[in-house]
Design a protein around this motif. Structure first.
Motif, PDB file in Angstrom:
ATOM      1  N   GLY A 149      11.156   0.658  -0.864  1.00  0.00           N
ATOM      2  CA  GLY A 149      11.487   0.183   0.471  1.00  0.00           C
ATOM      3  C   GLY A 149      10.295  -0.196   1.337  1.00  0.00           C
ATOM      4  N   ARG A 150       9.092  -0.131   0.777  1.00  0.00           N
ATOM      5  CA  ARG A 150       7.893  -0.515   1.533  1.00  0.00           C
ATOM      6  C   ARG A 150       7.729  -2.031   1.481  1.00  0.00           C
ATOM      7  N   THR A 151       7.531  -2.636   2.638  1.00  0.00           N
ATOM      8  CA  THR A 151       7.262  -4.068   2.694  1.00  0.00           C
ATOM      9  C   THR A 151       5.757  -4.288   2.661  1.00  0.00           C
ATOM     10  N   TRP A 152       5.322  -5.083   1.705  1.00  0.00           N
ATOM     11  CA  TRP A 152       3.916  -5.439   1.530  1.00  0.00           C
ATOM     12  C   TRP A 152       3.692  -6.784   2.211  1.00  0.00           C
ATOM     13  N   SER A 153       2.675  -6.863   3.048  1.00  0.00           N
ATOM     14  CA  SER A 153       2.360  -8.127   3.717  1.00  0.00           C
ATOM     15  C   SER A 153       1.752  -9.096   2.703  1.00  0.00           C
TER      16      SER A 153
END
Length: 188
Positions: A149-153
């Motif tokens: 669920g982590r959004t990576w830029s």
């Protein structure tokens, strides 16, 4: 071809991506500026430019869609054009044969997407024995969310890609370094 042993690959810089819901004109604007500078510099230096298009059977990457064309407003007059249906530009496109026939030994990688087709082509080319310069600032990607669920830029993805390629599969270089042939040296 000019007898140059170096080429610039422009991978998947095509209108197909503008049709995706993750397209971000702000991210694309910076990329387009750096990509054009690399294309213009290569042409001015006599480095042949090779354009790669990704083609699928349906959707915006199908030839029937009309979107398999150069991403506007890029200006490019390629020495050769190849179409691929895999992540690596060296699989099934004929590029591998063309590189051999033209005596290419060094490949400068740029285009869309940083962590997909650009990274895969870089690894493949390195494994085949080419010297590879990876121009991260002339690649484009978009934020992604991982399984946790982590959004990576886009910047984090580019940094990760450069980290895993550096010294193993490619020299990580700026546009200016790629055109001058300078950059981090590969580890022995």
């Amino acid at each position: 071809m000019s007898g140059h042993d170096t080429i610039l690959l422009v991978i998947d810089a095509q209108e197909s991506f503008r049709q995706r819901d993750y397209w971000d004109e702000g991210l694309a604007s910076a990329y387009i500026g750096r990509q054009q500078a690399l294309i213009d510099g290569a042409e001015a230096s006599g480095i042949p430019v090779v354009q790669i298009f990704h083609v699928d059977g349906s959707g915006p990457f199908s030839e029937a869609s009309g979107f398999v064309r150069t991403l506007a407003p890029l200006r490019i007059a390629p020495e050769a054009i190849f179409k691929k249906s895999r992540h690596s530009a060296l699989v099934g496109s004929g590029l591998d044969v063309w590189l051999t026939e033209n005596g290419v030994r060094r490949i400068i990688v740029s285009g869309i997407r940083t962590e997909q087709c650009c990274e895969t082509t870089t690894r493949h080319a390195s494994d085949l024995g080419y010297r590879v310069d990876y121009v991260g600032e002339a690649t484009l990607t978009f934020p992604m969310t991982d399984a946790a669920g982590r959004t990576w830029s886009a910047g984090e993805i580019r940094g990760r890609t450069e980290l895993v390629l550096s010294g193993r599969f490619a020299r990580i270089v700026t546009v200016d370094q790629a055109l001058a042939g300078r950059g981090e040296q590969l580890a022995a």
